[in-house]
Motif scaffolding. Structure first.
Motif, PDB file in Angstrom:
ATOM      1  N   THR A  60       0.826  -1.211   0.000  1.00 10.52           N
ATOM      2  CA  THR A  60       0.000   0.000   0.000  1.00 10.52           C
ATOM      3  C   THR A  60       0.856   1.256   0.000  1.00 10.52           C
ATOM      4  OG1 THR A  60      -1.824  -1.084   1.166  1.00 10.52           O
ATOM      5  CG2 THR A  60      -1.724   1.315   1.298  1.00 10.52           C
ATOM      6  N   SER A  63       3.175   1.546  -3.278  1.00  5.33           N
ATOM      7  CA  SER A  63       2.378   1.762  -4.489  1.00  5.33           C
ATOM      8  C   SER A  63       1.799   3.173  -4.498  1.00  5.33           C
ATOM      9  CB  SER A  63       1.265   0.720  -4.602  1.00  5.33           C
ATOM     10  OG  SER A  63       0.301   0.872  -3.586  1.00  5.33           O
ATOM     11  N   ALA A  64       1.396   3.673  -3.330  1.00  2.00           N
ATOM     12  CA  ALA A  64       0.891   5.054  -3.236  1.00  2.00           C
ATOM     13  C   ALA A  64       1.985   6.049  -3.598  1.00  2.00           C
ATOM     14  CB  ALA A  64       0.362   5.335  -1.836  1.00  2.00           C
ATOM     15  N   TYR A 193      -6.216  -4.011 -10.324  1.00  2.00           N
ATOM     16  CA  TYR A 193      -5.639  -3.248  -9.217  1.00  2.00           C
ATOM     17  C   TYR A 193      -4.462  -3.960  -8.567  1.00  2.00           C
ATOM     18  CZ  TYR A 193      -5.345  -0.351  -5.058  1.00  2.00           C
ATOM     19  OH  TYR A 193      -4.885   0.483  -4.076  1.00  2.00           O
ATOM     20  N   SER A 197      -0.810  -2.372  -8.199  1.00  2.00           N
ATOM     21  CA  SER A 197      -0.210  -2.165  -6.881  1.00  2.00           C
ATOM     22  C   SER A 197       1.116  -2.912  -6.736  1.00  2.00           C
ATOM     23  CB  SER A 197      -1.175  -2.620  -5.787  1.00  2.00           C
ATOM     24  OG  SER A 197      -2.334  -1.814  -5.787  1.00  2.00           O
ATOM     25  N   ASP A 200       3.669  -1.238  -8.927  1.00  2.00           N
ATOM     26  CA  ASP A 200       4.047   0.021  -8.294  1.00  2.00           C
ATOM     27  C   ASP A 200       5.009  -0.212  -7.135  1.00  2.00           C
ATOM     28  OD1 ASP A 200       2.523   1.438 -10.034  1.00  2.00           O
ATOM     29  OD2 ASP A 200       0.968   2.012  -8.607  1.00  2.00           O
ATOM     30  N   ARG A 269      -5.610   4.077  -2.771  1.00  2.00           N
ATOM     31  CA  ARG A 269      -4.732   3.103  -2.110  1.00  2.00           C
ATOM     32  C   ARG A 269      -5.187   2.831  -0.680  1.00  2.00           C
ATOM     33  NH1 ARG A 269      -3.122   3.437  -7.102  1.00  2.00           N
ATOM     34  NH2 ARG A 269      -1.219   2.334  -7.607  1.00  2.00           N
ATOM     35  N   SER A 272      -7.894   0.165  -0.250  1.00  2.00           N
ATOM     36  CA  SER A 272      -7.623  -1.223  -0.608  1.00  2.00           C
ATOM     37  C   SER A 272      -6.851  -1.997   0.452  1.00  2.00           C
ATOM     38  CB  SER A 272      -6.841  -1.275  -1.923  1.00  2.00           C
ATOM     39  OG  SER A 272      -5.555  -0.696  -1.763  1.00  2.00           O
ATOM     40  N   SER A 352      -1.810   3.606 -12.648  1.00  2.00           N
ATOM     41  CA  SER A 352      -2.739   4.018 -11.591  1.00  2.00           C
ATOM     42  C   SER A 352      -3.851   4.889 -12.143  1.00  2.00           C
ATOM     43  CB  SER A 352      -1.979   4.777 -10.494  1.00  2.00           C
ATOM     44  OG  SER A 352      -1.014   3.952  -9.901  1.00  2.00           O
TER      45      SER A 352
END
Length: 513
Positions: A60, A63-64, A193, A197, A200, A269, A272, A352
């Motif tokens: 999380t 990836s953000a 997704y 993620s 990312d 993000r 999820s 994204s």
């Protein structure tokens, strides 16, 4: 945030076969991740668009960060510091503070509330359910904002990839564009997704390694810490945080942090992650990654001043400083790794944005036209197919626009951060912290915030020689107008129904438990 679009003038860099091997390996890894995600988490729309709300804090957080920073962190920020010195770092400070506040204020509440609000899986869907807007106007308006701006954002990333291949490898721009777009489309289209993620996360690791190694190796190649004395000798203001700045410019640069509250591809993000209780760990990881990476980017630009002087090269475009240093300092195999880092930054943002736009087209428009909802489980496969088709459509439109880059469009994309921040930021915060929010307040704030940003940009262009108050970054007036108008209109309109108030109280109770 940053659009790559430059060549390496007066700096001859030839990519070896080993560099091509590294880039090819990188592409294969991305495709492998996409295949894994396709097998693991794409059977329902919730899985395809949010990974089934099952991600851990590490994925999380990175990836953000990777979705946020794009090529700006490897190209734009080092180039700005190279040109002006430490005074260019105020934007990095503002972004770090904004990201930290986003984790504190938005993340846990949004994760809980979107699930309570009938399992909302897009930001427009959450807005609609939060204020019980049966007219669907709020969802339609916010969905349109996402589709239009993210389509432009996506084409900008594709342009970046095309020009990177053209500059670094001597390939035709259109070949580079197709290569970049094809890889991103494939893993996003099939893996959804989870693929976005995981890629990312992988790309975030590459970016971090690159931004740590390049300035350290450059420093060792020069005179160690004495290099900073050289930097000051070349230009005394290079290490001055305030030289060449003003109150307005510092406030405007810091205000970039306000944009985080309204960026759909970042705050999704938070929706999820497996549990809101894991967000504190995600925050520590994410902000640490961001701080180290931004410091590395700033140091690359700063040390680059001495590096270019010592090497005797002429760098016509400051924003190529990271690429030049990475290609000159390292073995071709490692140099390929660093070029992959730039591609990682570009692709992570494209994927994204593609997925957020796809989810909006599916959830906020297709289901509205079909007069159906995500709860109708027998249609899950249909929804996933529409989601994949949406990825393909948005990609095709973005590629068509990117085929012949248009400066006007690219300038518009540069202002999208402010547009999203002003249109969505105050609404996100009020929806999570204020019971009294109403649908009329939400619609008014979104429209006036967006209009203010557009007005400010137009006025800034008209009065560019003497901007006056319009020198302030447009997100500042846009955010204020949106916030104030949302509150005022909400106060003079009918109070939300009891169900909304109960959901809000339930969120508060879960937070305290």
């Amino acid at each position: 945030m940053f659009i790559l679009g430059h060549t390496f003038q007066n700096v001859k860099i030839e990519a070896s076969w080993m560099t091509y091997v590294m880039i090819g390996l990188y592409f294969l890894i991305l495709l492998g991740i996409g295949y894994y995600a396709y097998k693991q988490s794409t059977s329902t729309l919730d899985e395809y668009m949010l990974g089934g709300r099952s991600l851990g804090p590490l994925v999380t957080a990175l990836s953000a960060g990777a979705a946020d920073m794009s090529g700006w962190m490897l190209m734009g920020l080092p180039g700005s510091v190279y040109s002006t010195g430490l005074s260019a770092t105020w934007i990095a400070i503002g972004l770090t503070l904004g990201a930290w506040l986003n984790y504190i204020l938005v993340a846990p509440r949004l994760r809980i509330y979107t699930e309570l609000a009938d399992n909302a899986i897009t930001i427009p869907d959450f807005f609609e359910k939060r204020v019980s807007d049966h007219t669907r106007m709020l969802k339609i308006i916010s969905g349109l904002v996402i589709v239009v701006f993210f389509t432009l954002y996506t084409q900008a990333g594709m342009v970046s990839g095309g020009i990177l291949f053209e500059s670094a490898f001597g390939l035709n721009y259109h070949v580079g564009l197709i290569l970049t777009a094809s890889i991103v489309i494939i893993y996003t289209l099939f893996g959804g997704y989870l693929a976005v993620s995981l890629t990312d996360f992988f790309q975030g690791v590459i970016m971090l390694i690159a931004l740590v190694l390049v300035p350290i190796v450059a420093l060792l190649k020069l005179n160690g810490l004495d290099t900073f004395d050289t930097i000051v000798e070349l230009k005394p203001t290079n290490l001055d945080w305030f030289k060449g700045t003003s109150f307005v410019s510092i406030v405007s640069l810091m205000a970039w942090g306000l944009g985080y509250f309204g960026q759909p591809h970042i705050i999704v993000r938070f929706m999820s992650i497996k549990s809101h209780k894991q967000l504190s760990a995600a925050r520590r990881i994410g902000i640490s990654w961001m701080a180290v990476s931004l410091i590395g980017a700033c140091m690359t630009g700063l040390i680059g001043i001495a590096f270019i002087h010592d090497s005797g090269m002429k760098l016509d475009n400051a924003e190529t400083i990271f690429v030049v240093m990475s290609q000159v300092l390292f073995h071709p195999l490692i140099a390929g790794f660093f070029l992959a880092a730039i591609l990682a930054a570009i692709m992570s943002t494209i994927s994204s944005q593609l997925l957020v736009t796809s989810s909006s087209l599916t959830q906020d428009f297709y289901m509205l036209i079909r007069k159906t909802s995500i709860q109708e489980k027998h249609r899950e496969k249909e929804f996933v197919r529409v989601g994949r088709l949406s990825v393909l459509i948005v990609s095709a439109v973005s590629m068509a626009i990117a085929w012949t880059p248009n400066d006007t469009i690219l300038n518009l994309v540069g202002n999208a951060w402010a547009g999203f921040g002003a249109a969505f930021g105050p609404l996100v915060l009020l929806s999570l912290f204020w019971k009294r929010l109403t649908k009329y307040g939400a619609i008014t704030g979104m429209l006036l915030g967006s209009a203010t940003v557009i007005f400010w940009i137009v006025m800034k262009g008209i009065f560019k020689d003497n901007p006056g108050i319009f020198e302030f970054y447009e997100i500042i007036p846009g955010f204020i107008v949106s916030l104030v108008s949302t509150v005022l209109v909400s106060l003079v309109t009918k109070q939300p129904e009891q169900r909304i108030l109960d959901e809000f109280d339930e969120m508060e109770q879960i937070l305290k438990s």
